[in-house]
Design a protein around this motif. Sequence first.
Motif, PDB file in Angstrom:
ATOM      1  N   VAL A 119       3.989   5.528  -5.762  1.00 42.19           N
ATOM      2  CA  VAL A 119       3.987   5.504  -7.229  1.00 42.19           C
ATOM      3  C   VAL A 119       2.864   6.392  -7.763  1.00 42.19           C
ATOM      4  O   VAL A 119       3.069   7.175  -8.699  1.00 42.19           O
ATOM      5  CB  VAL A 119       3.852   4.054  -7.751  1.00 42.19           C
ATOM      6  N   LEU A 120       1.690   6.299  -7.178  1.00 44.05           N
ATOM      7  CA  LEU A 120       0.555   7.108  -7.612  1.00 44.05           C
ATOM      8  C   LEU A 120       0.819   8.600  -7.408  1.00 44.05           C
ATOM      9  O   LEU A 120       0.549   9.414  -8.300  1.00 44.05           O
ATOM     10  CB  LEU A 120      -0.699   6.685  -6.854  1.00 44.05           C
ATOM     11  N   LEU A 121       1.364   8.981  -6.267  1.00 37.09           N
ATOM     12  CA  LEU A 121       1.710  10.384  -6.026  1.00 37.09           C
ATOM     13  C   LEU A 121       2.755  10.876  -7.013  1.00 37.09           C
ATOM     14  O   LEU A 121       2.695  12.011  -7.499  1.00 37.09           O
ATOM     15  CB  LEU A 121       2.207  10.571  -4.595  1.00 37.09           C
ATOM     16  N   ALA A 162       0.826  -1.202   0.000  1.00 37.82           N
ATOM     17  CA  ALA A 162       0.000   0.000   0.000  1.00 37.82           C
ATOM     18  C   ALA A 162       0.869   1.265   0.000  1.00 37.82           C
ATOM     19  O   ALA A 162       0.582   2.229  -0.710  1.00 37.82           O
ATOM     20  CB  ALA A 162      -0.938   0.011   1.201  1.00 37.82           C
ATOM     21  N   ILE A 163       1.948   1.242   0.777  1.00 37.92           N
ATOM     22  CA  ILE A 163       2.858   2.399   0.832  1.00 37.92           C
ATOM     23  C   ILE A 163       3.534   2.597  -0.514  1.00 37.92           C
ATOM     24  O   ILE A 163       3.615   3.718  -1.031  1.00 37.92           O
ATOM     25  CB  ILE A 163       3.894   2.221   1.965  1.00 37.92           C
ATOM     26  N   ILE A 164       4.009   1.542  -1.124  1.00 34.52           N
ATOM     27  CA  ILE A 164       4.685   1.636  -2.423  1.00 34.52           C
ATOM     28  C   ILE A 164       3.699   2.096  -3.499  1.00 34.52           C
ATOM     29  O   ILE A 164       4.008   2.972  -4.317  1.00 34.52           O
ATOM     30  CB  ILE A 164       5.352   0.295  -2.793  1.00 34.52           C
ATOM     31  N   SER A 165       2.495   1.532  -3.501  1.00 35.93           N
ATOM     32  CA  SER A 165       1.476   1.928  -4.477  1.00 35.93           C
ATOM     33  C   SER A 165       1.120   3.405  -4.332  1.00 35.93           C
ATOM     34  O   SER A 165       0.986   4.125  -5.328  1.00 35.93           O
ATOM     35  CB  SER A 165       0.212   1.087  -4.301  1.00 35.93           C
ATOM     36  N   SER A 166       0.975   3.870  -3.096  1.00 39.03           N
ATOM     37  CA  SER A 166       0.670   5.286  -2.849  1.00 39.03           C
ATOM     38  C   SER A 166       1.801   6.173  -3.358  1.00 39.03           C
ATOM     39  O   SER A 166       1.557   7.223  -3.962  1.00 39.03           O
ATOM     40  CB  SER A 166       0.446   5.543  -1.364  1.00 39.03           C
TER      41      SER A 166
END
Length: 146
Positions: free
Chosen positions: A15-17, A9-13
């Motif tokens: 990347v999205l940011l 979840a931290i990595i996905s967030s």
Amino acid sequence: MVDKYELRAIISSGVLLSLFFFAVLYNSYSRKIDMPTCVPFEKTFEKSAVKKIDDRLYEVYLVAQMWTFDPEEIEIPAGSTVDFYLNSKDVVHGFHINEKGVNMMAVPGTINKITATFQEEGTYRFVCNEFCGTGHQNMMGKIIVK
């Protein structure tokens, strides 16, 4: 130790940011989209005016109020660059020129500024795109480029 789902979840967030940040930078610089700037309020901006600075540069002081823009009609020559300064006397209004990608909000007590260049002759309509009351649909004006 971090749970593997939390780590995902931290990595996905992140990347999205990063993608959102890149999109803003890309649109601002490579596509030449001008972002509105806020100008300190002063008495100069309380009255509407169209000022010719030189042959191809104009300053337009627009005052939005229920349910009109002042001035409603602006005439400039083709090839002109216009600095729009926008102020509101009463409630929040919008200012939108579709063909130029100009979109600002007029907030009472603040001045917003954006620059647009009008190369081609024609009539460019501007409208209020923030609901401002019962006469909102009639709040519009035009820029005549000759």
